[in-house]
Design a protein around this motif. Structure first.
Motif, short mmCIF file in Angstrom:
data_model
loop_
_atom_site.label_atom_id
_atom_site.label_comp_id
_atom_site.label_asym_id
_atom_site.label_seq_id
_atom_site.Cartn_x
_atom_site.Cartn_y
_atom_site.Cartn_z
N LYS A 177 0.80 -1.15 0.01
CA LYS A 177 0.04 0.07 -0.06
C LYS A 177 0.82 1.14 0.00
N THR A 178 0.50 2.30 -0.70
CA THR A 178 1.06 3.64 -0.88
C THR A 178 -0.06 4.51 -0.16
N ILE A 179 0.40 5.35 0.75
CA ILE A 179 -0.62 6.72 1.41
C ILE A 179 0.13 7.91 0.96
N THR A 180 -0.32 8.83 0.38
CA THR A 180 -0.02 10.00 0.21
C THR A 180 -0.64 10.84 1.40
N VAL A 181 0.15 11.20 2.45
CA VAL A 181 -0.39 12.09 3.64
C VAL A 181 -0.81 13.42 3.26
N ASP A 182 0.15 14.03 2.53
CA ASP A 182 0.26 15.35 1.99
C ASP A 182 1.11 15.26 0.87
N SER A 183 1.42 16.74 0.29
CA SER A 183 2.07 16.71 -0.80
C SER A 183 3.69 16.46 -0.52
N ASN A 184 3.92 16.35 0.73
CA ASN A 184 5.53 16.33 1.04
C ASN A 184 5.71 15.25 1.96
N THR A 185 4.64 14.28 2.07
CA THR A 185 4.79 13.00 2.88
C THR A 185 4.06 11.90 2.32
N LYS A 186 4.78 10.83 2.28
CA LYS A 186 4.44 9.62 1.80
C LYS A 186 4.75 8.29 2.56
N VAL A 187 3.68 7.35 2.85
CA VAL A 187 3.95 6.21 3.52
C VAL A 187 3.89 5.02 2.52
N LEU A 188 4.69 3.96 2.70
CA LEU A 188 4.77 2.94 1.91
C LEU A 188 4.98 1.85 2.73
N ILE A 189 4.06 0.54 2.34
CA ILE A 189 4.04 -0.48 2.97
C ILE A 189 4.35 -1.79 2.26
N TRP A 190 5.06 -2.86 2.98
CA TRP A 190 5.61 -3.99 1.94
C TRP A 190 5.02 -5.06 2.68
N LYS A 191 4.57 -6.04 2.03
CA LYS A 191 4.33 -7.43 2.51
C LYS A 191 5.53 -8.14 2.12
N ILE A 192 6.04 -8.80 3.04
CA ILE A 192 7.06 -9.60 2.89
C ILE A 192 6.89 -11.13 2.70
N GLU A 193 6.78 -11.46 1.40
CA GLU A 193 6.79 -12.70 1.08
C GLU A 193 7.88 -13.38 0.42
N GLU A 194 8.93 -12.51 0.04
CA GLU A 194 9.98 -13.31 -0.71
C GLU A 194 11.17 -13.72 0.59
N SER A 195 12.08 -14.55 0.14
CA SER A 195 13.06 -15.12 0.46
C SER A 195 14.25 -13.78 0.88
N PHE A 196 15.10 -14.12 1.75
CA PHE A 196 16.05 -13.04 1.83
C PHE A 196 16.97 -13.01 0.63
N GLU A 197 17.28 -14.22 0.04
CA GLU A 197 17.88 -14.05 -1.45
C GLU A 197 17.30 -13.34 -2.21
#
Length: 214
Positions: free
Chosen positions: A5-25
């Motif tokens: 998910k990406t959240i644009t809080v305002d024109s100068n602020t952004k939140v990004l979320i990652w769902k960790i499904e991959e291996s470390f490699e």
């Protein structure tokens, strides 16, 4: 690439979320770490922590940053070389960052009943006894804990107490928003705080209020 998910809080602020499904490699592919961060990640005992660490670098890449654009001060607070502010979090299968021109903090917590046992350590538990049921109390306490963790990361002064120095204004669960302030020694800051619940997790992210900005 599981950018959750990406959240644009305002024109100068952004939140990004990652769902960790991959291996470390898999997460290591295409990512170049600084010597310091390479040593850090290979010293981690937990595979989940290592994957969380690398997923954060992918989130940074979405915004055009590499690990070489990130550095940490003496207190362990992360900074970006272009003078923008960044805060980082990861919990189990999720990681997130917030980037802004203002001071920020972010935290993700897994929703667990054990929050009820430690609540007295970070907030006056009596304030939540009027909620309808234990599930609602757990949800709200998790939000308050996440908010305080976010503020603690942003304020970044040794000795700050969640219970004594960080105050989150009361809010309705359905609002998913509050304000908060930190008072410690000669410094006081006020923040706006937002909440997001997803897949059994709670995220809180805080942005320095306009009246605090220089």
């Amino acid at each position: 690439m599981p950018l959750y998910k990406t959240i644009t809080v305002d024109s100068n602020t952004k939140v990004l979320i990652w769902k960790i499904e991959e291996s470390f490699e898999e997460l290591s592919e295409g990512i170049t770490l600084t010597k310091h961060c390479r040593e850090r990640v290979y010293d981690m005992k937990s595979d989940l922590h290592r994957r969380g660490f690398m997923s954060v670098r992918h989130l940074m890449a979405v915004e055009g940053y590499t690990d070489h654009d990130l550095f940490y001060d003496a207190s362990g607070k992360p900074h970006l070389t272009d003078n923008k502010h960044i805060s980082i979090t990861h919990s189990f299968i999720f990681s997130a960052i917030i980037i802004s021109t203002a001071e920020v903090g972010i935290d993700i917590e897994k929703q667990r009943a054990k929050i009820l046992k430690i609540a007295h350590k970070f907030t006056p538990i009596e304030e939540y006894r009027t909620l309808a049921n234990e599930d609602a109390i757990m949800r709200k306490l998790t939000m308050v804990w996440g908010a305080k963790e976010s503020l603690y990361k942003s304020f970044a002064r040794p000795g700050v107490s969640f219970l004594q120095h960080i105050y989150v204004e009361d809010f309705h669960l359905e609002d998913l928003y509050s304000t908060a302030n930190v008072r410690f020694e000669d410094k006081e800051e006020r923040y706006r705080v937002w909440f997001l619940e997803f897949e059994g997790f709670t995220m809180a992210y805080a942005l320095l209020a306009e009246e605090n900005k220089p």
